[in-house]
Design a protein around this motif. Structure first.
Motif, mmCIF file in Angstrom:
data_model
loop_
_atom_site.group_PDB
_atom_site.id
_atom_site.type_symbol
_atom_site.label_atom_id
_atom_site.label_comp_id
_atom_site.label_asym_id
_atom_site.label_seq_id
_atom_site.Cartn_x
_atom_site.Cartn_y
_atom_site.Cartn_z
ATOM 1 N N LYS A 134 0.497 -1.580 0.194
ATOM 2 C CA LYS A 134 0.414 -0.239 0.030
ATOM 3 C C LYS A 134 0.840 1.370 0.000
ATOM 4 O O LYS A 134 0.753 2.430 -0.787
ATOM 5 N N THR B 160 -1.212 3.928 -17.483
ATOM 6 C CA THR B 160 -1.289 3.271 -17.142
ATOM 7 C C THR B 160 -0.668 2.917 -15.925
ATOM 8 O O THR B 160 -0.649 2.636 -14.548
ATOM 9 N N TYR C 176 -3.694 -4.293 -14.679
ATOM 10 C CA TYR C 176 -5.256 -3.655 -13.720
ATOM 11 C C TYR C 176 -5.367 -2.799 -12.779
ATOM 12 O O TYR C 176 -4.462 -1.683 -13.073
ATOM 13 N N THR C 177 -5.647 -3.220 -11.556
ATOM 14 C CA THR C 177 -5.306 -2.517 -9.981
ATOM 15 C C THR C 177 -4.695 -3.158 -9.232
ATOM 16 O O THR C 177 -4.917 -2.341 -8.065
ATOM 17 N N ARG C 178 -4.561 -3.945 -10.022
ATOM 18 C CA ARG C 178 -3.806 -4.960 -8.413
ATOM 19 C C ARG C 178 -2.588 -5.185 -8.501
ATOM 20 O O ARG C 178 -1.417 -5.885 -9.561
ATOM 21 N N ASN D 268 -5.506 -4.109 -3.906
ATOM 22 C CA ASN D 268 -5.682 -3.770 -4.930
ATOM 23 C C ASN D 268 -5.399 -2.463 -5.285
ATOM 24 O O ASN D 268 -5.830 -1.522 -4.279
ATOM 25 N N VAL D 269 -5.209 -0.793 -5.916
ATOM 26 C CA VAL D 269 -4.856 0.201 -5.922
ATOM 27 C C VAL D 269 -6.103 0.791 -6.525
ATOM 28 O O VAL D 269 -6.002 1.575 -7.713
ATOM 29 N N HIS D 270 -6.890 1.150 -5.882
ATOM 30 C CA HIS D 270 -8.726 1.459 -6.422
ATOM 31 C C HIS D 270 -9.484 1.478 -5.823
ATOM 32 O O HIS D 270 -9.144 0.574 -4.313
ATOM 33 N N PRO D 271 -9.846 2.609 -5.464
ATOM 34 C CA PRO D 271 -10.229 4.278 -6.093
ATOM 35 C C PRO D 271 -8.143 4.759 -5.783
ATOM 36 O O PRO D 271 -8.230 4.914 -5.040
ATOM 37 N N LYS D 272 -7.333 4.889 -6.427
ATOM 38 C CA LYS D 272 -6.397 4.979 -6.843
ATOM 39 C C LYS D 272 -6.539 6.434 -5.611
ATOM 40 O O LYS D 272 -5.235 6.868 -5.108
ATOM 41 N N GLU D 273 -7.582 7.567 -5.964
ATOM 42 C CA GLU D 273 -7.566 8.476 -4.571
ATOM 43 C C GLU D 273 -7.212 7.879 -3.393
ATOM 44 O O GLU D 273 -6.675 9.165 -2.558
ATOM 45 N N ASP D 274 -7.674 6.821 -2.740
ATOM 46 C CA ASP D 274 -6.929 6.472 -1.695
ATOM 47 C C ASP D 274 -5.846 6.252 -1.039
ATOM 48 O O ASP D 274 -5.482 6.136 -0.316
#
Length: 162
Positions: free
Chosen positions: A33, A57, A132-134, A144-150
């Motif tokens: 994280k 991306t 993707y987002t992992r 999981n890196v989603h949502p990016k804002e977090d």
């Protein structure tokens, strides 16, 4: 790469070979994280300061190469002994160390983005990948890196004391 860096690299690989990631799953998740947070903050800063640079991306990239145009080559034995993104992150870490002052002189004041990966590597995590987002390391520890804002907060992820 100077002798001191080569010795540090040898030490990192030795630690990684002696460690078992399965013993450190929760710590590795927190470090993943933090790695994502730092890389996304760097990506955002680079794109804001250099409108003509498109990073894409992927969040696994060499900041010193993008900002300064200089690339550091790892010793040849690394190219055959480690997976692609592990090599990339190690090369990026050492490139960052070598170019840190130049990067800061260009107005960037974010912290070293690769230290969480170095700690993951020391704990036995390897085969880093981002799809993707992992964001994952072997043995199948991921986030999981989603949502990016977090992940784009100024506050680092912390290890909770037990």
């Amino acid at each position: 790469m100077n002798k001191e860096m080569e010795q540090e690299l040898d030490d990192l690989i030795d630690l990684q070979n002696k460690s078992n990631a399965s013993d450190n799953v929760e710590l590795i998740k927190i470090l993943l994280k933090e790695l994502a947070r730092r890389l996304l903050l760097w990506k955002k800063a680079i794109e804001e300061n250099n409108k003509n640079i498109e990073i894409g991306t992927n969040i696994l990239f060499d900041i010193a190469l993008i900002v300064t145009g200089n690339k550091l080559e790892l010793p040849p034995f690394i190219n055959v002994s480690l997976p692609h993104f592990d090599r990339l992150m190690l090369a990026s870490y050492f490139n960052w160390k070598e170019k840190e002052e130049e990067i800061k002189s260009l107005g960037y004041d974010l912290e070293n983005p690769y230290l969480p990966f170095i700690e993951i590597f020391k704990l036995g995590g390897c085969c880093l990948k981002f799809e993707y987002t992992r964001l994952e390391v072997y043995p199948f520890i991921g986030i999981n890196v989603h949502p990016k804002e977090d992940f784009q907060s100024d506050l680092p992820f912390r290890i909770e004391s037990r």
